[in-house]
Design an enzyme around this catalytic site. Sequence first.
Site, PDB file in Angstrom:
ATOM      1  N   ILE A   1      26.941  13.621  89.193  1.00  0.00           N
ATOM      2  CA  ILE A   1      27.139  15.017  88.797  1.00  0.00           C
ATOM      3  C   ILE A   1      28.114  14.962  87.621  1.00  0.00           C
ATOM      4  O   ILE A   1      29.111  14.244  87.666  1.00  0.00           O
ATOM      5  CB  ILE A   1      27.682  15.850  89.988  1.00  0.00           C
ATOM      6  CG1 ILE A   1      27.946  17.306  89.606  1.00  0.00           C
ATOM      7  CG2 ILE A   1      28.947  15.264  90.567  1.00  0.00           C
ATOM      8  CD1 ILE A   1      28.367  18.164  90.820  1.00  0.00           C
ATOM      9  N   SER A   2      27.797  15.700  86.546  1.00  0.00           N
ATOM     10  CA  SER A   2      28.627  15.631  85.337  1.00  0.00           C
ATOM     11  C   SER A   2      30.002  16.240  85.572  1.00  0.00           C
ATOM     12  O   SER A   2      30.199  17.049  86.484  1.00  0.00           O
ATOM     13  CB  SER A   2      27.961  16.396  84.191  1.00  0.00           C
ATOM     14  OG  SER A   2      26.659  15.928  83.988  1.00  0.00           O
ATOM     15  N   LYS A   3      30.951  15.859  84.706  1.00  0.00           N
ATOM     16  CA  LYS A   3      32.286  16.474  84.739  1.00  0.00           C
ATOM     17  C   LYS A   3      32.168  17.979  84.502  1.00  0.00           C
ATOM     18  O   LYS A   3      31.343  18.407  83.690  1.00  0.00           O
ATOM     19  CB  LYS A   3      33.121  15.927  83.559  1.00  0.00           C
ATOM     20  CG  LYS A   3      33.564  14.514  83.699  1.00  0.00           C
ATOM     21  CD  LYS A   3      33.974  13.996  82.344  1.00  0.00           C
ATOM     22  CE  LYS A   3      35.281  14.599  81.894  1.00  0.00           C
ATOM     23  NZ  LYS A   3      36.079  13.677  81.063  1.00  0.00           N
TER      24      LYS A   3
END
Length: 265
Positions: free
Chosen positions: A111-113
């Site tokens: 999951i992206s930042k």
Amino acid sequence: MKPRWPAPAAPVAARSRPGFPVKLPAQPAMPQARPGGTVARGGPMPASSGVGMDSQAVRFAMVRKLEAQGVRDPGVLQALRTVERHRFVDSALANQAYEDTSLPIGLGQTISKPNVVARMLELLCHGQPQPLGRVLEIGTGCGYQAALLSHLSREVYSIERLRGLHERARENLRGMRLSNLHLLFGDGMLGFARGAPYAAIIAAAGGEDLPAAWVDQLAVGGRLVAPAVSRAGQQHLVVIDKTPSGLVRTELEAVLFVPLKSGVA
Ligand code: SAH
């Protein structure tokens, strides 16, 4: 406003699965015990989740930091305040859910930042009145960004090529009552023609170039935001605006997203 097209009966790559798009039934009021002794996500936050008794305060603090970093779009900020990121990661990582860090979500994906997610959503909205129209997301992953998109758009189609993650996203989203969010299992490189044209398309995985289907399925006046490998061989965020007089491509900062892969698994 109703979508101009009826919701599709089945996604391209999942004809054998009845009942698509996925219905997201109501969640039980209390967390359910799982065989492994962990607690199902989606119910009230378990005391052992590590984010404290009040995840809202931590989440609001995360959003204040994003604002300080320059995120301005009120709709994006409100969506980030609303969607509980800790519900989308493994309970062992829940205490890191509101840090500005990417996290593993299983099957080698991440999951992206939050600041990358916020940046992409801001680019996608680019000051347009919200809600956006129909939106296509490639790479559902854990479903976090899909949930944010459902707060920003009239209708969201989100495709995932890994069945395990598609199922996990469905579980994570159960009970959030996001009736405008449709989860599809299939190869997002083909887009999803039955929902086209899209006001916005966003991809969370980057390939050599942007699949032609995405550009074809973008409405005139629509915008596509995706990572893609630039001529210099590095992955960059790319924005494509489909204007009445043609495509306008803008290459932005370097990024590091998981690879866009074809087919399903
Ligand atoms: N937005 C997601 C990010 C997930 S990471 C989230 O909030 O969790 C990117 C995802 O893209 C991975 O789950 C990966 O399996 C998926 N992906 C890669 N290529 C794809 C393709 N061709 N079609 C659909 N999904 C794809």
